[in-house]
Design a protein around this motif. Structure first.
Motif, PDB file in Angstrom:
ATOM      1  N   THR A 155       0.745  -0.880   0.122  1.00  0.00           N
ATOM      2  CA  THR A 155       0.083  -0.031  -0.051  1.00  0.00           C
ATOM      3  C   THR A 155       0.882   1.130   0.114  1.00  0.00           C
ATOM      4  O   THR A 155       1.808   1.323   0.621  1.00  0.00           O
ATOM      5  N   ARG A 159      -2.265  -0.980  -3.901  1.00  0.00           N
ATOM      6  CA  ARG A 159      -3.382   0.237  -3.660  1.00  0.00           C
ATOM      7  C   ARG A 159      -2.528   1.366  -3.373  1.00  0.00           C
ATOM      8  O   ARG A 159      -1.810   1.598  -2.392  1.00  0.00           O
ATOM      9  N   ASN A 207      -3.543   5.551  -2.469  1.00  0.00           N
ATOM     10  CA  ASN A 207      -4.553   6.312  -2.088  1.00  0.00           C
ATOM     11  C   ASN A 207      -3.650   7.330  -1.441  1.00  0.00           C
ATOM     12  O   ASN A 207      -2.552   7.514  -1.101  1.00  0.00           O
ATOM     13  N   TYR A 224      -6.699   3.212   8.709  1.00  0.00           N
ATOM     14  CA  TYR A 224      -7.895   2.585   7.889  1.00  0.00           C
ATOM     15  C   TYR A 224      -7.423   2.179   6.416  1.00  0.00           C
ATOM     16  O   TYR A 224      -7.766   1.002   6.046  1.00  0.00           O
ATOM     17  N   LEU A 225      -6.919   3.056   5.657  1.00  0.00           N
ATOM     18  CA  LEU A 225      -6.408   2.934   4.297  1.00  0.00           C
ATOM     19  C   LEU A 225      -5.359   1.749   4.025  1.00  0.00           C
ATOM     20  O   LEU A 225      -5.417   1.211   3.120  1.00  0.00           O
ATOM     21  N   GLY A 245      -9.597  -1.457   4.409  1.00  0.00           N
ATOM     22  CA  GLY A 245      -9.414  -0.522   3.116  1.00  0.00           C
ATOM     23  C   GLY A 245      -9.115  -1.427   1.960  1.00  0.00           C
ATOM     24  O   GLY A 245      -8.666  -0.953   0.962  1.00  0.00           O
ATOM     25  N   ILE A 301     -10.019  -0.344  -1.655  1.00  0.00           N
ATOM     26  CA  ILE A 301     -10.309   1.203  -1.631  1.00  0.00           C
ATOM     27  C   ILE A 301      -8.947   1.453  -2.610  1.00  0.00           C
ATOM     28  O   ILE A 301      -7.754   1.092  -2.120  1.00  0.00           O
ATOM     29  N   THR A 325      -8.305   6.620  -4.228  1.00  0.00           N
ATOM     30  CA  THR A 325      -9.104   7.566  -3.754  1.00  0.00           C
ATOM     31  C   THR A 325      -8.300   8.591  -2.866  1.00  0.00           C
ATOM     32  O   THR A 325      -7.267   8.220  -2.384  1.00  0.00           O
ATOM     33  N   LEU A 374      -8.927  10.497   0.191  1.00  0.00           N
ATOM     34  CA  LEU A 374      -9.729  10.911   1.529  1.00  0.00           C
ATOM     35  C   LEU A 374      -9.637  11.963   2.025  1.00  0.00           C
ATOM     36  O   LEU A 374      -8.453  12.557   2.522  1.00  0.00           O
TER      37      LEU A 374
END
Length: 301
Positions: free
Chosen positions: A150, A194, A196, A240-241, A246, A249, A252, A254
């Motif tokens: 991530t 991911r 974000n 959370y992400l 997450g 997700i 995104t 946020l």
């Protein structure tokens, strides 16, 4: 405040956080560690890193600090590689290093503009690029792990409308958001990573707010009063992400600002901005309120 997440939310994961020695970056680092992750922090000032690592270890967190500048290719390569060598893997990259100051556009030199872009935008891409070989699915150290890691890029809401005397930072943050979405598309598809972003609003007790807070402007001009959040709010969003909560997700941004960006920005006179800049410069020279990764004063542009 007490975390709503379980203590093992990111247990076994390794996070590398740029600008992780102070401010929002440190809060994210601390909460990752308190929820089971091992953490590496990168910053330019050894004394700040040493203090941060000491504080983290006192909490029982496995932590290490690496001195480095995200503007330098050799530093980015070294810090990413040494993080992997120390922990054996990298699961989470948080790009929190940033620079900011108030300045009217006509008083901002091209070099000053470029410096902010180099730290915020190019620095973010540089760290992502160097970390790819460790974070991608099947990458180094990911044996036995089903997917990729991530990436979290810390942005802002300055460019959502327009912000007085922030043309350089607004451009840099807009570019980071575009980069986040593009990497989410490409690397999410090709490497199961991911990507974000988090766009904080004004956050209390941070170098950024202390440098930009209009309360220090003594002109008496009406100014927009911030809806201020806490560093904890940003850390919880990051947790959370970065966690399995997450997992679906990607791409995104946020926004974590309590709705502050919906308020129309008020005008502040250029004379008031110059007065604030002198105050910030005086504080920076005294060593108070200096950012972990950023531009200490305009005079150094």
């Amino acid at each position: 405040m007490e975390s709503p997440f379980k203590a093992d939310t990111v247990k076994g994961k390794v996070g590398l956080i740029t600008g992780g020695g102070s401010g929002i970056g440190f809060e994210i680092t601390k909460e990752f560690g308190k929820h089971g992750a091992s953490v590496a922090i990168m910053g330019r000032r050894k004394s700040v890193l040493d203090s941060a690592v000491s504080s983290l270890r006192c909490l029982g967190i496995q932590a290490i600090g690496f001195v480095g500048d995200v503007r330098k290719n050799e530093d980015a390569t070294r810090v990413v590689d040494e993080t992997f060598q120390h922990f054996g893997r990298i699961d989470i990259l948080v790009n929190a290093a940033a620079g900011n100051f108030l300045v009217p556009a006509e008083d901002l030199s091209p070099n000053g503009f470029k410096t902010v872009m180099d730290i915020d935008t190019v620095g973010t891409f540089r760290m992502c690029h160097e970390a790819l070989k460790y974070i991608k699915k099947g990458g180094l150290g990911r044996e036995g792990t089903s997917g990729g890691g991530t990436i979290l890029n810390i942005s802002a809401t300055l460019h959502y409308s327009a912000t007085w005397y922030q043309i350089h930072v607004s451009a840099a943050k807009a570019a980071i958001d575009a980069m986040t979405r593009s990497l989410a598309l490409e690397w999410g598809t090709d490497y199961d990573i991911r990507v974000n972003g988090i766009a904080p609003g004004p956050i209390n007790d941070t170098p950024g707010l202390s440098k930009l807070d209009p309360h220090e402007i003594q002109s008496g001009a009406p100014v927009h009063r911030f809806i201020s959040g806490e560093k904890w709010d940003i850390a919880m969003a990051a947790l959370y992400l970065a966690s399995d909560a997450g997992k679906h997700i990607n791409g995104t941004i946020l926004v974590v600002d309590g709705g502050d960006w919906f308020n129309r920005a008020s005008h502040v006179s250029k004379e008031a901005v110059k007065e604030l800049s002198r105050s910030v410069e005086k504080r920076s020279r005294s060593g108070a309120g200096a950012p972990e990764s950023g531009i200490p004063t305009r005079s150094k542009m």
